[in-house]
Every structure is written in structure tokens, then in C-alpha cells.
Design a protein around this motif. Structure first.
Motif, PDB file in Angstrom:
ATOM      1  N   ARG A  40     -43.844  23.216  15.075  1.00 52.12           N
ATOM      2  CA  ARG A  40     -43.540  24.306  16.007  1.00 52.12           C
ATOM      3  C   ARG A  40     -42.682  25.374  15.346  1.00 52.12           C
ATOM      4  NH1 ARG A  40     -41.292  22.409  21.440  1.00 52.12           N
ATOM      5  NH2 ARG A  40     -40.347  20.720  20.284  1.00 52.12           N
ATOM      6  N   GLU A  41     -41.692  24.942  14.581  1.00 54.47           N
ATOM      7  CA  GLU A  41     -40.816  25.898  13.890  1.00 54.47           C
ATOM      8  C   GLU A  41     -41.610  26.741  12.898  1.00 54.47           C
ATOM      9  OE1 GLU A  41     -37.407  25.724  10.484  1.00 54.47           O
ATOM     10  OE2 GLU A  41     -37.267  24.246  12.089  1.00 54.47           O
ATOM     11  N   VAL A  42     -42.469  26.094  12.129  1.00 58.31           N
ATOM     12  CA  VAL A  42     -43.263  26.809  11.126  1.00 58.31           C
ATOM     13  C   VAL A  42     -44.204  27.801  11.798  1.00 58.31           C
ATOM     14  CG1 VAL A  42     -45.112  26.510   9.430  1.00 58.31           C
ATOM     15  CG2 VAL A  42     -43.080  25.079   9.326  1.00 58.31           C
ATOM     16  N   LEU A  43     -44.915  27.372  12.832  1.00 55.79           N
ATOM     17  CA  LEU A  43     -45.848  28.277  13.517  1.00 55.79           C
ATOM     18  C   LEU A  43     -45.114  29.463  14.140  1.00 55.79           C
ATOM     19  CD1 LEU A  43     -48.206  25.642  15.130  1.00 55.79           C
ATOM     20  CD2 LEU A  43     -48.842  27.347  13.399  1.00 55.79           C
ATOM     21  N   ALA A  44     -43.905  29.239  14.626  1.00 56.48           N
ATOM     22  CA  ALA A  44     -43.149  30.306  15.274  1.00 56.48           C
ATOM     23  C   ALA A  44     -42.425  31.216  14.291  1.00 56.48           C
ATOM     24  CB  ALA A  44     -42.144  29.717  16.259  1.00 56.48           C
ATOM     25  N   ASP A  45     -42.076  30.699  13.096  1.00 59.50           N
ATOM     26  CA  ASP A  45     -41.282  31.481  12.155  1.00 59.50           C
ATOM     27  C   ASP A  45     -42.058  31.978  10.947  1.00 59.50           C
ATOM     28  OD1 ASP A  45     -39.083  31.097  13.779  1.00 59.50           O
ATOM     29  OD2 ASP A  45     -38.310  29.413  12.610  1.00 59.50           O
ATOM     30  N   ASP A  46     -42.880  31.127  10.355  1.00 58.30           N
ATOM     31  CA  ASP A  46     -43.600  31.491   9.132  1.00 58.30           C
ATOM     32  C   ASP A  46     -44.905  30.707   9.045  1.00 58.30           C
ATOM     33  OD1 ASP A  46     -44.474  32.258   6.644  1.00 58.30           O
ATOM     34  OD2 ASP A  46     -42.781  31.408   5.538  1.00 58.30           O
ATOM     35  N   PRO A  47     -45.934  31.143   9.788  1.00 56.86           N
ATOM     36  CA  PRO A  47     -47.189  30.397   9.844  1.00 56.86           C
ATOM     37  C   PRO A  47     -47.837  30.154   8.482  1.00 56.86           C
ATOM     38  CG  PRO A  47     -47.231  32.231  11.391  1.00 56.86           C
ATOM     39  CD  PRO A  47     -45.974  32.351  10.601  1.00 56.86           C
ATOM     40  N   SER A  48     -47.498  30.950   7.489  1.00 57.93           N
ATOM     41  CA  SER A  48     -48.097  30.757   6.162  1.00 57.93           C
ATOM     42  C   SER A  48     -47.685  29.423   5.539  1.00 57.93           C
ATOM     43  CB  SER A  48     -47.711  31.907   5.227  1.00 57.93           C
ATOM     44  OG  SER A  48     -46.326  31.874   4.933  1.00 57.93           O
ATOM     45  N   ARG A  49     -46.640  28.793   6.069  1.00 63.63           N
ATOM     46  CA  ARG A  49     -46.157  27.511   5.534  1.00 63.63           C
ATOM     47  C   ARG A  49     -46.836  26.297   6.153  1.00 63.63           C
ATOM     48  NH1 ARG A  49     -40.557  27.585   7.224  1.00 63.63           N
ATOM     49  NH2 ARG A  49     -40.768  25.361   6.893  1.00 63.63           N
ATOM     50  N   VAL A  50     -47.718  26.482   7.124  1.00 60.27           N
ATOM     51  CA  VAL A  50     -48.267  25.348   7.854  1.00 60.27           C
ATOM     52  C   VAL A  50     -49.069  24.401   6.961  1.00 60.27           C
ATOM     53  CG1 VAL A  50     -50.449  26.314   8.690  1.00 60.27           C
ATOM     54  CG2 VAL A  50     -49.200  24.687  10.093  1.00 60.27           C
ATOM     55  N   ALA A  51     -49.686  24.904   5.915  1.00 61.82           N
ATOM     56  CA  ALA A  51     -50.456  24.038   5.012  1.00 61.82           C
ATOM     57  C   ALA A  51     -49.552  23.041   4.285  1.00 61.82           C
ATOM     58  CB  ALA A  51     -51.240  24.865   4.010  1.00 61.82           C
ATOM     59  N   ALA A  52     -48.259  23.304   4.231  1.00 67.74           N
ATOM     60  CA  ALA A  52     -47.314  22.377   3.596  1.00 67.74           C
ATOM     61  C   ALA A  52     -47.159  21.088   4.397  1.00 67.74           C
ATOM     62  CB  ALA A  52     -45.955  23.051   3.416  1.00 67.74           C
ATOM     63  N   ALA A  53     -47.747  21.033   5.568  1.00 70.10           N
ATOM     64  CA  ALA A  53     -47.655  19.831   6.395  1.00 70.10           C
ATOM     65  C   ALA A  53     -48.148  18.601   5.650  1.00 70.10           C
ATOM     66  CB  ALA A  53     -48.466  20.012   7.677  1.00 70.10           C
ATOM     67  N   ARG A  54     -49.172  18.755   4.833  1.00 74.25           N
ATOM     68  CA  ARG A  54     -49.736  17.610   4.103  1.00 74.25           C
ATOM     69  C   ARG A  54     -48.743  17.007   3.114  1.00 74.25           C
ATOM     70  NH1 ARG A  54     -55.742  17.057   3.756  1.00 74.25           N
ATOM     71  NH2 ARG A  54     -55.003  15.545   2.275  1.00 74.25           N
ATOM     72  N   GLU A  55     -47.738  17.759   2.728  1.00 72.43           N
ATOM     73  CA  GLU A  55     -46.727  17.269   1.783  1.00 72.43           C
ATOM     74  C   GLU A  55     -45.622  16.472   2.467  1.00 72.43           C
ATOM     75  OE1 GLU A  55     -45.394  20.777  -0.226  1.00 72.43           O
ATOM     76  OE2 GLU A  55     -47.452  21.352  -0.728  1.00 72.43           O
ATOM     77  N   ARG A  56     -45.567  16.538   3.779  1.00 69.78           N
ATOM     78  CA  ARG A  56     -44.520  15.817   4.514  1.00 69.78           C
ATOM     79  C   ARG A  56     -44.817  14.326   4.545  1.00 69.78           C
ATOM     80  NH1 ARG A  56     -40.924  18.268   7.740  1.00 69.78           N
ATOM     81  NH2 ARG A  56     -40.987  16.451   9.112  1.00 69.78           N
ATOM     82  N   ARG A  57     -43.785  13.521   4.491  1.00 72.65           N
ATOM     83  CA  ARG A  57     -43.963  12.060   4.496  1.00 72.65           C
ATOM     84  C   ARG A  57     -44.511  11.573   5.830  1.00 72.65           C
ATOM     85  NH1 ARG A  57     -39.949  10.190   7.518  1.00 72.65           N
ATOM     86  NH2 ARG A  57     -38.040  11.378   7.642  1.00 72.65           N
ATOM     87  N   ASP A  58     -44.273  12.319   6.912  1.00 71.68           N
ATOM     88  CA  ASP A  58     -44.735  11.899   8.229  1.00 71.68           C
ATOM     89  C   ASP A  58     -46.113  12.447   8.600  1.00 71.68           C
ATOM     90  OD1 ASP A  58     -43.784  14.476   8.445  1.00 71.68           O
ATOM     91  OD2 ASP A  58     -42.291  14.028   9.979  1.00 71.68           O
ATOM     92  N   PHE A  59     -46.741  13.216   7.697  1.00 72.89           N
ATOM     93  CA  PHE A  59     -48.053  13.788   8.015  1.00 72.89           C
ATOM     94  C   PHE A  59     -49.096  12.705   8.274  1.00 72.89           C
ATOM     95  CE2 PHE A  59     -52.267  15.450   6.951  1.00 72.89           C
ATOM     96  CZ  PHE A  59     -52.342  16.497   7.857  1.00 72.89           C
ATOM     97  N   SER A  60     -49.134  11.685   7.432  1.00 73.71           N
ATOM     98  CA  SER A  60     -50.160  10.646   7.599  1.00 73.71           C
ATOM     99  C   SER A  60     -49.938   9.827   8.868  1.00 73.71           C
ATOM    100  CB  SER A  60     -50.234   9.740   6.375  1.00 73.71           C
ATOM    101  OG  SER A  60     -49.015   9.067   6.196  1.00 73.71           O
ATOM    102  N   LEU A  61     -48.714   9.746   9.344  1.00 72.45           N
ATOM    103  CA  LEU A  61     -48.464   9.106  10.633  1.00 72.45           C
ATOM    104  C   LEU A  61     -48.887  10.031  11.775  1.00 72.45           C
ATOM    105  CD1 LEU A  61     -44.979   7.436  10.117  1.00 72.45           C
ATOM    106  CD2 LEU A  61     -47.126   6.275  10.636  1.00 72.45           C
ATOM    107  N   ALA A  62     -48.552  11.296  11.643  1.00 75.13           N
ATOM    108  CA  ALA A  62     -48.895  12.268  12.680  1.00 75.13           C
ATOM    109  C   ALA A  62     -50.398  12.505  12.747  1.00 75.13           C
ATOM    110  CB  ALA A  62     -48.158  13.583  12.436  1.00 75.13           C
TER     111      ALA A  62
END
Length: 106
Positions: A40-62
Motif C-alpha cells: 500500500r505504501e509503495v502504490l501510494a508513494d512510488d508505484p515504480s517500486r512495486v516490482a521490488a515485491a519479489r525481493e521481499r522475504r514475505d513475497f512467497s508467503l503473500a
């Protein structure tokens, strides 16, 4: 958009049916709440960063599979192309591992 076509992305910011907690009607596991808040923060502040979601440790859980997250990429692309950000309309987790957060881009 210039021709009056509406672009709609329909998915979930968190979608893991294998980790549903039926006793948790209006809350989320810690990892689900954290990922939802980050997205939510990324989409509201800097949508260009949303692809970085795959680098998060919780992405595979989410998102054990990416199909419910892909619409967020479209929304982020539209927001970025318009030079703006997404406005969060509603959010929050339910059943431990689902987030039906909604956003809009003007």
C-alpha cells in the motif's frame, strides 16, 4: 485512458489460501499485514517500486503464485505513466492470509 477506456486491476495484495485462518475474520498473520502495508505504501508513494515485491522475504508467503499480484503491476504502471500514485480506497487483511486492499488511479 486518453480515449475514455477504464483500466481495472482485480487481484489481492496478499493471497495465500493455504494459510487461511478461519478463526481470524478481520486480521492477518504478521507477514500478511507487513506485506500489505508495504505494498500500500509503495502504490501510494512510488508505484515504480512495486516490482521490488519479489525481493521481499514475505513475497512467497503473500503470493505462492503470482496471478493475484500481477494486477498490482498494471495499476502501478498506470499510476507511474500518469506521473502520480495510487489512492488507497480500502484495505486490511482477513482470514490471516488475504488482503482485499483496493486502490484507484485518476
Amino acid at each position: 485512458r486518453e480515449e475514455g477506456v477504464r483500466i481495472l486491476g482485480s487481484g489481492n495484495l496478499v493471497h495465500n489460501l493455504g494459510r487461511i485462518d478461519w478463526s481470524n475474520d478481520e486480521g492477518g498473520h504478521a507477514w500478511a499485514v507487513e506485506f500489505d502495508a508495504w505494498a500500500r505504501e509503495v502504490l501510494a508513494d512510488d508505484p515504480s517500486r512495486v516490482a521490488a515485491a519479489r525481493e521481499r522475504r514475505d513475497f512467497s508467503l503473500a503470493h505462492p503464485t503470482p496471478d493475484h499480484f500481477v494486477p498490482a503491476l498494471y495499476v502501478a504502471g498506470v499510476a507511474g505513466a500518469s506521473g502520480g500514485a495510487a489512492r488507497i480506497v480500502t484495505g486490511g487483511c482477513a482470514l490471516g492470509s488475504i488482503s482485499m486492499t483496493s486502490c484507484a488511479v485518476a
